[in-house]
Design an enzyme around this catalytic site. Structure first.
Site, PDB file in Angstrom:
ATOM      1  CB  THR A  98      15.030  45.128  17.861  1.00  0.00           C
ATOM      2  OG1 THR A  98      15.793  44.747  16.721  1.00  0.00           O
ATOM      3  CG2 THR A  98      13.624  45.512  17.443  1.00  0.00           C
ATOM      4  CE  LYS A 173      14.361  44.445  13.747  1.00  0.00           C
ATOM      5  NZ  LYS A 173      15.338  43.573  13.197  1.00  0.00           N
ATOM      6  CE  LYS A 241      13.775  42.283  21.707  1.00  0.00           C
ATOM      7  NZ  LYS A 241      14.598  42.810  20.647  1.00  0.00           N
TER       8      LYS A 241
HETATM    9  P1  NAP Z   1      21.836  37.463  21.849  1.00  0.00           P
HETATM   10  O1  NAP Z   1      22.593  36.381  21.164  1.00  0.00           O
HETATM   11  O2  NAP Z   1      21.030  37.142  23.061  1.00  0.00           O
HETATM   12  O3  NAP Z   1      22.862  38.642  22.186  1.00  0.00           O
HETATM   13  C1  NAP Z   1      22.640  39.653  23.111  1.00  0.00           C
HETATM   14  C2  NAP Z   1      23.927  39.833  23.890  1.00  0.00           C
HETATM   15  O4  NAP Z   1      23.813  40.987  24.729  1.00  0.00           O
HETATM   16  C3  NAP Z   1      24.233  38.634  24.792  1.00  0.00           C
HETATM   17  O5  NAP Z   1      25.561  38.207  24.570  1.00  0.00           O
HETATM   18  C4  NAP Z   1      24.046  39.214  26.188  1.00  0.00           C
HETATM   19  O6  NAP Z   1      24.900  38.691  27.178  1.00  0.00           O
HETATM   20  C5  NAP Z   1      24.373  40.672  25.974  1.00  0.00           C
HETATM   21  N1  NAP Z   1      23.768  41.496  27.023  1.00  0.00           N
HETATM   22  C6  NAP Z   1      22.481  41.544  27.420  1.00  0.00           C
HETATM   23  N2  NAP Z   1      22.336  42.430  28.415  1.00  0.00           N
HETATM   24  C7  NAP Z   1      23.562  42.946  28.645  1.00  0.00           C
HETATM   25  C8  NAP Z   1      24.047  43.901  29.554  1.00  0.00           C
HETATM   26  N3  NAP Z   1      23.244  44.505  30.423  1.00  0.00           N
HETATM   27  N4  NAP Z   1      25.374  44.189  29.533  1.00  0.00           N
HETATM   28  C9  NAP Z   1      26.183  43.567  28.654  1.00  0.00           C
HETATM   29  N5  NAP Z   1      25.786  42.658  27.768  1.00  0.00           N
HETATM   30  C10 NAP Z   1      24.471  42.354  27.764  1.00  0.00           C
HETATM   31  O7  NAP Z   1      20.838  38.158  20.823  1.00  0.00           O
HETATM   32  P2  NAP Z   1      21.078  38.559  19.282  1.00  0.00           P
HETATM   33  O8  NAP Z   1      20.418  37.553  18.422  1.00  0.00           O
HETATM   34  O9  NAP Z   1      22.477  38.925  19.054  1.00  0.00           O
HETATM   35  O10 NAP Z   1      20.141  39.855  19.209  1.00  0.00           O
HETATM   36  C11 NAP Z   1      20.519  41.076  19.818  1.00  0.00           C
HETATM   37  C12 NAP Z   1      19.491  42.151  19.493  1.00  0.00           C
HETATM   38  O11 NAP Z   1      19.407  42.323  18.073  1.00  0.00           O
HETATM   39  C13 NAP Z   1      18.070  41.837  19.978  1.00  0.00           C
HETATM   40  O12 NAP Z   1      17.424  43.017  20.368  1.00  0.00           O
HETATM   41  C14 NAP Z   1      17.416  41.257  18.717  1.00  0.00           C
HETATM   42  O13 NAP Z   1      16.018  41.427  18.742  1.00  0.00           O
HETATM   43  C15 NAP Z   1      18.084  42.075  17.633  1.00  0.00           C
HETATM   44  N6  NAP Z   1      18.180  41.434  16.306  1.00  0.00           N
HETATM   45  C16 NAP Z   1      18.516  40.109  16.182  1.00  0.00           C
HETATM   46  C17 NAP Z   1      18.602  39.539  14.926  1.00  0.00           C
HETATM   47  C18 NAP Z   1      18.960  38.070  14.714  1.00  0.00           C
HETATM   48  O14 NAP Z   1      18.682  37.533  13.624  1.00  0.00           O
HETATM   49  N7  NAP Z   1      19.571  37.401  15.666  1.00  0.00           N
HETATM   50  C19 NAP Z   1      18.361  40.310  13.786  1.00  0.00           C
HETATM   51  C20 NAP Z   1      18.064  41.660  13.944  1.00  0.00           C
HETATM   52  C21 NAP Z   1      17.980  42.204  15.211  1.00  0.00           C
HETATM   53  P3  NAP Z   1      24.899  37.153  27.636  1.00  0.00           P
HETATM   54  O15 NAP Z   1      25.947  36.558  26.761  1.00  0.00           O
HETATM   55  O16 NAP Z   1      25.229  37.176  29.066  1.00  0.00           O
HETATM   56  O17 NAP Z   1      23.498  36.627  27.348  1.00  0.00           O
END
Ligand code: NAP
Length: 291
Positions: A98, A173, A241
């Protein structure tokens, strides 16, 4: 089904599950994540680890990314070891993060100059939707690219819809998050009211979930609130965010969204209090403590 060479970057709450579904569907999946350890389970399951986004792009035809913030997306696509550093004509890059509509357009425009097709394809449905492969995926970009990629997106989605030109997925979104903003405030206030009046909250969730007040936030986060389970789910810091992006986009068109502004103010305070790494349902804890 045609087996594709797919790169997957970002193996957090959402990405790990989505990559797992692609492996289960029989695709060749190459993975990269900032913290390597988060790939261990997937590698044991058959994924191939690569050390940089560039190495992912060098070995695959499709690359899917789902990182945290727009600046993470910028880094994965545009840095020295980023996807575009070695991108080849005909490749398809799909950002599921997102992020901002403007960044989606920037990625699309750059892709056009080197013959790489790109889509912005943010998802909705939470950690449960990712685990159960029934996410809702809203897609912006060229329709021909969408048609090419929709079979891959369907592996982890219950519904995939083409919304229009680059950035339209992200705008859709934002519309989704605007709905959830006020819904979360309403859901938490409902439970606070029920608690204050001495009602059985479990029964309240059950009966309201069967009537006109039914909604996703109540069904998925209501039960977690009852057991004081504030783990993510969906990080409160990521919701903040999203809400800030939505308000910025609205402001740019002179649109005022008072409900979304209120939710944003609450989530800003949630994050300021140090609760950003909890799930969005932590709003209940925050509002209980401020009452
Ligand atoms: P998350 O658990 O923080 O996952 C993000 C992953 O991306 C982490 O493992 C992080 O690495 C990795 N990352 C960040 N920067 C990076 C880079 N430069 N190079 C390589 N890897 C990188 O978050 P999430 O819940 O999966 O959400 C991810 C996205 O989807 C967000 O934008 C969120 O708003 C969106 N989203 C989430 C949900 C939900 O319910 N969770 C639903 C819809 C949309 P590290 O392991 O080092 O932190």
């Amino acid at each position: 089904m045609r087996v594709s060479k797919i790169g997957f970057i970002g193996l957090g709450v959402m990405g790990k599950e989505m990559a797992r579904h692609l492996l289960s569907a029989g695709h060749e999946v190459h993975v990269y994540n900032r913290t390597k350890q988060k790939a261990d389970e997937l590698v044991a399951y058959g994924a191939k680890w690569q050390d940089t986004p560039a190495e992912i792009a060098a070995r695959t035809d499709y690359v899917l990314t789902i990182v945290g913030y727009p600046q993470d997306v910028e880094e994965v696509y545009f840095s020295e070891q980023g996807l575009f550093s070695v991108a080849k004509k005909g490749q398809v890059f799909i950002d599921l993060t997102t992020s901002t509509p403007s960044l989606a357009k920037k990625i699309f425009d750059f892709g056009q100059t080197i013959g790489v097709e790109t889509l912005d394809a943010p998802v909705s449905g939470g950690d449960i939707g990712a685990k159960e492969a029934r996410l809702t995926t809203m897609v912006g970009g060229n329709e021909t690219t969408f048609e090419k990629a929709s079979q891959i997106l369907s592996v982890f989605s219950g519904k995939v819809t083409y919304m229009g030109e680059a950035g339209s997925g992200q705008h859709t979104k934002m519309a989704n998050q605007i709905m959830i903003a006020s819904t979360m405030v309403g859901m938490v206030e409902t439970l606070l009211y029920a608690e204050t009046m001495g009602l059985d909250k479990e029964k309240v969730i059950e009966i309201l979930g069967s009537g006109a007040a039914a909604n996703f936030s109540l069904a998925s986060y209501g039960p977690r609130i009852l057991t004081e389970d504030y783990s993510p789910g969906f990080f409160a810091k990521h919701f903040l965010k999203d809400l800030k992006i939505a308000l910025d986009e609205a402001k740019a068109k002179n649109l005022t969204l008072p409900g979304t502004q209120l939710a944003t103010d609450f989530y800003q305070q949630v994050v300021d209090k140090g609760y950003g790494d909890y799930g969005t349902q932590v709003l209940m804890k925050f509002l209980s403590e401020s009452n």
